[in-house]
Design a protein around this motif. Structure first.
Motif, PDB file in Angstrom:
ATOM      1  N   GLY A 125     -24.993  12.831  66.764  1.00  0.00           N
ATOM      2  CA  GLY A 125     -25.896  12.837  67.902  1.00  0.00           C
ATOM      3  C   GLY A 125     -27.248  13.392  67.506  1.00  0.00           C
ATOM      4  N   ALA A 126     -28.244  13.113  68.322  1.00  0.00           N
ATOM      5  CA  ALA A 126     -29.598  13.590  68.034  1.00  0.00           C
ATOM      6  C   ALA A 126     -30.516  13.228  69.195  1.00  0.00           C
ATOM      7  CB  ALA A 126     -30.139  12.977  66.743  1.00  0.00           C
ATOM      8  N   THR A 127     -31.673  13.864  69.215  1.00  0.00           N
ATOM      9  CA  THR A 127     -32.741  13.486  70.134  1.00  0.00           C
ATOM     10  C   THR A 127     -34.054  13.531  69.378  1.00  0.00           C
ATOM     11  OG1 THR A 127     -31.560  14.474  72.017  1.00  0.00           O
ATOM     12  CG2 THR A 127     -33.900  13.971  72.314  1.00  0.00           C
ATOM     13  N   ALA A 128     -34.752  12.400  69.348  1.00  0.00           N
ATOM     14  CA  ALA A 128     -36.068  12.307  68.716  1.00  0.00           C
ATOM     15  C   ALA A 128     -37.047  11.690  69.704  1.00  0.00           C
ATOM     16  CB  ALA A 128     -36.009  11.471  67.443  1.00  0.00           C
ATOM     17  N   VAL A 129     -38.270  12.210  69.699  1.00  0.00           N
ATOM     18  CA  VAL A 129     -39.286  11.805  70.684  1.00  0.00           C
ATOM     19  C   VAL A 129     -40.612  11.547  69.985  1.00  0.00           C
ATOM     20  CG1 VAL A 129     -40.664  12.651  72.638  1.00  0.00           C
ATOM     21  CG2 VAL A 129     -38.198  13.045  72.599  1.00  0.00           C
ATOM     22  N   CYS A 144     -36.472  10.541  63.510  1.00  0.00           N
ATOM     23  CA  CYS A 144     -35.282   9.703  63.419  1.00  0.00           C
ATOM     24  C   CYS A 144     -34.092  10.335  64.124  1.00  0.00           C
ATOM     25  CB  CYS A 144     -34.916   9.451  61.963  1.00  0.00           C
ATOM     26  SG  CYS A 144     -36.252   8.824  60.930  1.00  0.00           S
ATOM     27  N   ALA A 145     -33.150   9.463  64.491  1.00  0.00           N
ATOM     28  CA  ALA A 145     -31.852   9.893  65.004  1.00  0.00           C
ATOM     29  C   ALA A 145     -30.788   9.052  64.323  1.00  0.00           C
ATOM     30  CB  ALA A 145     -31.788   9.698  66.517  1.00  0.00           C
ATOM     31  N   GLY A 146     -29.617   9.656  64.050  1.00  0.00           N
ATOM     32  CA  GLY A 146     -28.545   8.911  63.406  1.00  0.00           C
ATOM     33  C   GLY A 146     -28.034   9.619  62.176  1.00  0.00           C
ATOM     34  N   MET A 147     -27.544   8.836  61.217  1.00  0.00           N
ATOM     35  CA  MET A 147     -27.023   9.379  59.964  1.00  0.00           C
ATOM     36  C   MET A 147     -28.155   9.982  59.140  1.00  0.00           C
ATOM     37  SD  MET A 147     -23.740   9.098  59.358  1.00  0.00           S
ATOM     38  CE  MET A 147     -22.269   8.180  59.780  1.00  0.00           C
ATOM     39  N   VAL A 148     -28.042  11.257  58.813  1.00  0.00           N
ATOM     40  CA  VAL A 148     -29.106  11.953  58.096  1.00  0.00           C
ATOM     41  C   VAL A 148     -29.335  11.345  56.716  1.00  0.00           C
ATOM     42  CG1 VAL A 148     -29.841  14.169  57.145  1.00  0.00           C
ATOM     43  CG2 VAL A 148     -28.737  14.088  59.380  1.00  0.00           C
ATOM     44  N   ALA A 149     -28.268  11.014  56.008  1.00  0.00           N
ATOM     45  CA  ALA A 149     -28.422  10.423  54.675  1.00  0.00           C
ATOM     46  C   ALA A 149     -29.183   9.106  54.744  1.00  0.00           C
ATOM     47  CB  ALA A 149     -27.055  10.203  54.036  1.00  0.00           C
ATOM     48  N   ASP A 150     -28.870   8.280  55.745  1.00  0.00           N
ATOM     49  CA  ASP A 150     -29.537   6.984  55.885  1.00  0.00           C
ATOM     50  C   ASP A 150     -31.027   7.159  56.164  1.00  0.00           C
ATOM     51  OD1 ASP A 150     -27.130   5.818  55.436  1.00  0.00           O
ATOM     52  OD2 ASP A 150     -26.876   4.961  57.432  1.00  0.00           O
ATOM     53  N   MET A 151     -31.353   8.082  57.070  1.00  0.00           N
ATOM     54  CA  MET A 151     -32.776   8.266  57.391  1.00  0.00           C
ATOM     55  C   MET A 151     -33.529   8.869  56.201  1.00  0.00           C
ATOM     56  SD  MET A 151     -32.776  11.533  60.084  1.00  0.00           S
ATOM     57  CE  MET A 151     -31.452  10.972  61.120  1.00  0.00           C
ATOM     58  N   GLN A 152     -32.891   9.753  55.463  1.00  0.00           N
ATOM     59  CA  GLN A 152     -33.553  10.374  54.314  1.00  0.00           C
ATOM     60  C   GLN A 152     -33.863   9.358  53.224  1.00  0.00           C
ATOM     61  OE1 GLN A 152     -30.822  13.496  53.245  1.00  0.00           O
ATOM     62  NE2 GLN A 152     -31.851  15.027  54.509  1.00  0.00           N
ATOM     63  N   ILE A 153     -32.899   8.526  52.861  1.00  0.00           N
ATOM     64  CA  ILE A 153     -33.118   7.559  51.779  1.00  0.00           C
ATOM     65  C   ILE A 153     -34.117   6.499  52.211  1.00  0.00           C
ATOM     66  CG2 ILE A 153     -31.260   5.920  52.321  1.00  0.00           C
ATOM     67  CD1 ILE A 153     -32.139   7.304  48.827  1.00  0.00           C
ATOM     68  N   LEU A 154     -34.091   6.107  53.494  1.00  0.00           N
ATOM     69  CA  LEU A 154     -35.042   5.115  53.987  1.00  0.00           C
ATOM     70  C   LEU A 154     -36.460   5.669  53.979  1.00  0.00           C
ATOM     71  CD1 LEU A 154     -35.656   2.358  55.286  1.00  0.00           C
ATOM     72  CD2 LEU A 154     -35.152   3.405  57.513  1.00  0.00           C
ATOM     73  N   ASP A 202     -46.329   3.511  74.170  1.00  0.00           N
ATOM     74  CA  ASP A 202     -47.126   4.735  74.245  1.00  0.00           C
ATOM     75  C   ASP A 202     -46.271   5.973  74.009  1.00  0.00           C
ATOM     76  OD1 ASP A 202     -49.534   3.393  74.825  1.00  0.00           O
ATOM     77  OD2 ASP A 202     -49.027   3.298  76.954  1.00  0.00           O
ATOM     78  N   TYR A 203     -44.983   5.853  74.269  1.00  0.00           N
ATOM     79  CA  TYR A 203     -44.043   6.958  74.054  1.00  0.00           C
ATOM     80  C   TYR A 203     -42.657   6.368  73.849  1.00  0.00           C
ATOM     81  CZ  TYR A 203     -43.390   6.074  79.041  1.00  0.00           C
ATOM     82  OH  TYR A 203     -43.168   5.472  80.255  1.00  0.00           O
ATOM     83  N   ALA A 204     -41.770   7.144  73.247  1.00  0.00           N
ATOM     84  CA  ALA A 204     -40.421   6.652  72.979  1.00  0.00           C
ATOM     85  C   ALA A 204     -39.479   7.820  72.783  1.00  0.00           C
ATOM     86  CB  ALA A 204     -40.419   5.764  71.736  1.00  0.00           C
ATOM     87  N   ALA A 205     -38.188   7.561  72.991  1.00  0.00           N
ATOM     88  CA  ALA A 205     -37.137   8.533  72.711  1.00  0.00           C
ATOM     89  C   ALA A 205     -35.931   7.776  72.187  1.00  0.00           C
ATOM     90  CB  ALA A 205     -36.776   9.318  73.963  1.00  0.00           C
ATOM     91  N   VAL A 206     -35.271   8.314  71.167  1.00  0.00           N
ATOM     92  CA  VAL A 206     -34.078   7.690  70.604  1.00  0.00           C
ATOM     93  C   VAL A 206     -33.010   8.751  70.397  1.00  0.00           C
ATOM     94  CG1 VAL A 206     -35.346   5.829  69.457  1.00  0.00           C
ATOM     95  CG2 VAL A 206     -34.930   7.966  68.226  1.00  0.00           C
ATOM     96  N   GLY A 207     -31.765   8.281  70.242  1.00  0.00           N
ATOM     97  CA  GLY A 207     -30.660   9.197  70.012  1.00  0.00           C
ATOM     98  C   GLY A 207     -29.788   9.374  71.239  1.00  0.00           C
ATOM     99  N   THR A 208     -28.782  10.232  71.119  1.00  0.00           N
ATOM    100  CA  THR A 208     -27.835  10.437  72.208  1.00  0.00           C
ATOM    101  C   THR A 208     -28.465  11.152  73.402  1.00  0.00           C
ATOM    102  OG1 THR A 208     -27.083  12.434  71.068  1.00  0.00           O
ATOM    103  CG2 THR A 208     -25.795  10.437  70.735  1.00  0.00           C
ATOM    104  N   GLY A 209     -29.558  11.858  73.174  1.00  0.00           N
ATOM    105  CA  GLY A 209     -30.245  12.539  74.272  1.00  0.00           C
ATOM    106  C   GLY A 209     -31.436  11.771  74.815  1.00  0.00           C
ATOM    107  N   ALA A 210     -31.581  10.500  74.416  1.00  0.00           N
ATOM    108  CA  ALA A 210     -32.771   9.728  74.779  1.00  0.00           C
ATOM    109  C   ALA A 210     -32.905   9.511  76.280  1.00  0.00           C
ATOM    110  CB  ALA A 210     -32.754   8.383  74.058  1.00  0.00           C
ATOM    111  N   GLU A 211     -31.773   9.303  76.972  1.00  0.00           N
ATOM    112  CA  GLU A 211     -31.849   9.022  78.408  1.00  0.00           C
ATOM    113  C   GLU A 211     -32.465  10.183  79.170  1.00  0.00           C
ATOM    114  OE1 GLU A 211     -29.199   8.634  76.562  1.00  0.00           O
ATOM    115  OE2 GLU A 211     -28.441   6.579  76.785  1.00  0.00           O
ATOM    116  N   MET A 212     -32.086  11.400  78.807  1.00  0.00           N
ATOM    117  CA  MET A 212     -32.645  12.572  79.483  1.00  0.00           C
ATOM    118  C   MET A 212     -34.109  12.762  79.096  1.00  0.00           C
ATOM    119  SD  MET A 212     -29.250  12.788  79.207  1.00  0.00           S
ATOM    120  CE  MET A 212     -28.812  13.565  77.642  1.00  0.00           C
ATOM    121  N   ALA A 213     -34.416  12.596  77.819  1.00  0.00           N
ATOM    122  CA  ALA A 213     -35.775  12.839  77.341  1.00  0.00           C
ATOM    123  C   ALA A 213     -36.773  11.837  77.920  1.00  0.00           C
ATOM    124  CB  ALA A 213     -35.802  12.782  75.812  1.00  0.00           C
TER     125      ALA A 213
END
Length: 205
Positions: free
Chosen positions: A9-13, A54-64, A135-146
């Motif tokens: 899980g994660a929340t990114a804005v 980023c939100a998701g697998m940390v290894a995937d986001m790091q290598i990308l 103009d703005y965005a939110a991703v991850g499991t907490g995106a709906e609240m953010a």
């Protein structure tokens, strides 16, 4: 799918304001119900005027992000100027789409200042490479609240402090309701004068 219960899980804005963008993500790294780390970094500086959250697998986001940073640096040497955020977004989109049959499990917000127009830009990408400007965005499991918090208060003419405060408010709302998010915030603020990083703990009360 049985694997979904172990997806991190994660929340990114990301928020664009009058003179730049704010990118932020909370620090918690979880695997199902297990908290793997309380100090994971999910915000990345790509160039002096472009970054990602980023939100998701940390290894995937790091290598990308390492791959994107390297390609962007080589491209800037080739064209002898900074690579704009829309080009970075298209590059990330292509790299994700190339891996669509074995996707990198990460959602990404690209943000930065266009070197030609000096205007801020935000782009959202899914694991298959779809890219959407906003103009703005939110991703991850907490995106709906953010995203609900951001939509209720967002203005395109906000200054840096207002955008920063709104970003923290959005992530704080997500952390209060999403058990997979928490433990502080990493923030990257990008303006035409450059970028600055900030790391802080969250107070929910």
């Amino acid at each position: 799918m049985a694997f979904e219960q172990f997806m991190p899980g994660a929340t990114a804005v990301g928020i664009a304001f009058a003179d730049g963008v704010v990118l932020a993500a909370e620090k918690r790294v979880s695997f199902g119900t297990y908290v793997v780390s309380r100090s994971g970094k999910k915000v990345f500086k790509i160039t002096e005027r472009v970054g990602a959250a980023c939100a998701g697998m940390v290894a995937d986001m790091q290598i990308l992000m390492r791959q994107v940073e390297s390609i962007a640096r080589l491209k800037s040497f080739e064209i002898r100027r900074e690579v704009p955020p829309n080009s970075i977004g298209k590059l990330v989109s292509v790299l994700l789409f190339e891996r669509r049959y074995f996707p990198l499990l990460t959602q990404i917000i690209i943000g930065g200042i266009d070197v030609y127009t000096e205007k801020p830009a935000i782009y959202t990408l899914d694991p298959l490479g779809s890219i959407l400007p906003d103009d703005y965005a939110a991703v991850g499991t907490g995106a709906e609240m953010a995203i609900g918090v951001i939509e209720s208060a967002y203005r395109p003419d906000m200054n840096e402090q207002e955008a920063r405060d709104l970003t923290l408010k959005a992530i704080r709302a997500a952390v209060a309701r999403d058990a997979a998010s928490g433990d502080g915030v990493d923030m990257l603020i990008i303006t035409k004068n450059g970028c600055k990083e900030e790391s802080l703990m969250l107070k929910l009360s």
